[in-house]
Design an enzyme around this catalytic site. Structure first.
Site, mmCIF file in Angstrom:
data_model
loop_
_atom_site.group_PDB
_atom_site.id
_atom_site.type_symbol
_atom_site.label_atom_id
_atom_site.label_comp_id
_atom_site.label_asym_id
_atom_site.label_seq_id
_atom_site.Cartn_x
_atom_site.Cartn_y
_atom_site.Cartn_z
ATOM 1 N N ASN A 206 0.826 -1.220 0.000
ATOM 2 C CA ASN A 206 0.000 0.000 0.000
ATOM 3 C C ASN A 206 0.858 1.267 0.000
ATOM 4 O O ASN A 206 0.576 2.232 -0.721
ATOM 5 C CB ASN A 206 -0.938 0.008 1.209
ATOM 6 C CG ASN A 206 -2.168 -0.847 0.998
ATOM 7 O OD1 ASN A 206 -2.631 -1.032 -0.122
ATOM 8 N ND2 ASN A 206 -2.712 -1.380 2.082
ATOM 9 N N GLU A 241 -5.610 -7.539 5.347
ATOM 10 C CA GLU A 241 -4.966 -8.553 4.506
ATOM 11 C C GLU A 241 -5.124 -9.962 5.070
ATOM 12 O O GLU A 241 -4.375 -10.871 4.707
ATOM 13 C CB GLU A 241 -3.476 -8.228 4.340
ATOM 14 C CG GLU A 241 -2.644 -8.347 5.608
ATOM 15 C CD GLU A 241 -2.606 -7.070 6.442
ATOM 16 O OE1 GLU A 241 -1.598 -6.866 7.141
ATOM 17 O OE2 GLU A 241 -3.573 -6.289 6.400
#
Length: 337
Positions: A206, A241
């Site tokens: 990210n 995640e």
């Protein structure tokens, strides 16, 4: 019309797929004399196996009964190809199929969710369906399918389409309670396994590539999870995640091999822009404790995998036997309360 409207009101009061299924079959059962109804579950026999179906609920003696078997273990399961009219209907994405003979007239109504037929309602009787009768049956079915879609949407993660954390809590608690109630004294526990899958260094993805690519990684990992496991396995996204798999396997080694295949498949995949990523996996037997305890065991195995190199599969009982989790288990038991 009053009994029908009452049945529809009762049907849409349910928040559970199986109870909703039983309710719609009960409603349909009242739409004709000598009517028989079944709810057929559609699934695949293993990864890449043929399309299968099995009766999950059906009418018997004026009542609706449901199978106690998992789909893959149901002795009544058969290949979809054995019902060619229904198989052709589903292949074409059609809304209904029929079969007529001197002894029986059958109407099949596939339940479509996200462009896939997950189940099918089967209505049969010895005589042809009258137009009004079929119209009522179809209308009841449409209410049922629309409500199923709403339930399904509320149970799924918006990004990946996997089942969400709330659904896991409900299904796993129900499954655990059912296993405890069904277990005979001295019987071996059912060989189910719970695995927690976590993408390694996902924050770096990210931070370096942005959340758009991060979301794409999550979607592609979710697709890998779907392709690696069977229809009787359940896959959830917990958020961020982290994913959870409820895996049905006959032996510990089979569970370990299935999870390592997943690990290797993800490690060997080229993710657009990002390149290679890896996952760490911790798993535990899905019995022998309350749901929160079982999830905690899998989490401890995952944390061990993370702290000892990542990109690996760790089994809770192996770590416990080796003494690797001795101190952590004590802390975890305190934290649970």
């Amino acid at each position: 019309m009053k009994p029908l409207l009452q049945n529809l009101a009762e049907m849409t009061a349910h928040r559970d797929h199986l109870r909703l299924e039983v309710s719609v079959l009960s409603t349909l059962l009242h739409q004709g004399r000598d009517l028989r109804v079944r709810a057929l579950e559609l699934f695949r026999d293993g990864r890449g196996g043929p399309a299968m179906l099995r009766p999950r609920s059906w009418s018997e003696g004026g009542q609706i009964v449901s199978s106690r078997h998992e789909a893959a273990d149901d002795p009544q399961a058969l290949e979809l190809a054995q019902l060619p009219e229904l198989a052709k209907c589903i292949a074409a994405g059609a809304r209904s199929a029929t079969r007529a003979s001197a002894e029986e007239h059958v109407l099949w109504l596939p339940v479509w969710l996200t462009d896939q037929a997950h189940a099918c309602l089967e209505v049969s009787q010895p005589r042809p369906f009258k137009r009004h009768q079929r119209d009522v049956i179809t209308a009841v079915f449409m209410v049922y399918q629309n409500y199923q879609s709403l339930l399904d949407y509320s149970e799924r993660d918006a990004l990946t389409g996997l089942l969400n954390r709330k659904t896991f809590d409900e299904q796993f608690a129900r499954k655990s309670a059912g296993a405890q109630n069904a277990a005979a004294p001295g019987a071996q526990p059912v060989s189910d396994w719970l695995a927690v899958v976590d993408i390694d260094h996902f924050k770096q993805v990210n931070d370096r590539f942005g959340h758009l690519y991060g979301d794409e990684v999550l979607i592609l990992v979710a697709n890998r999870l779907r392709s690696q496991f069977r229809s009787q396995d359940r896959i959830f996204r917990f958020g961020g995640e982290e994913f959870v798999v409820l895996l049905r396997a006959s032996t510990l080694e089979q569970a370990r091999q299935a999870l390592d295949r997943l690990r290797a498949a993800i490690a060997g995949h080229e993710f657009p822009q990002v390149g290679q990523i890896t996952v760490s996996i911790g798993f535990a037997a899905a019995h022998g404790g309350a749901p929160v305890e079982i999830l905690g065991r899998a989490d401890q195995a995952l944390y061990h995998a993370k702290e000892h190199g990542r990109d690996q599969v760790c089994y809770y009982d192996d770590l416990l036997a080796s003494g690797a989790l001795g101190r952590q288990v004590e802390h975890s038991e305190v934290d649970l309360f």
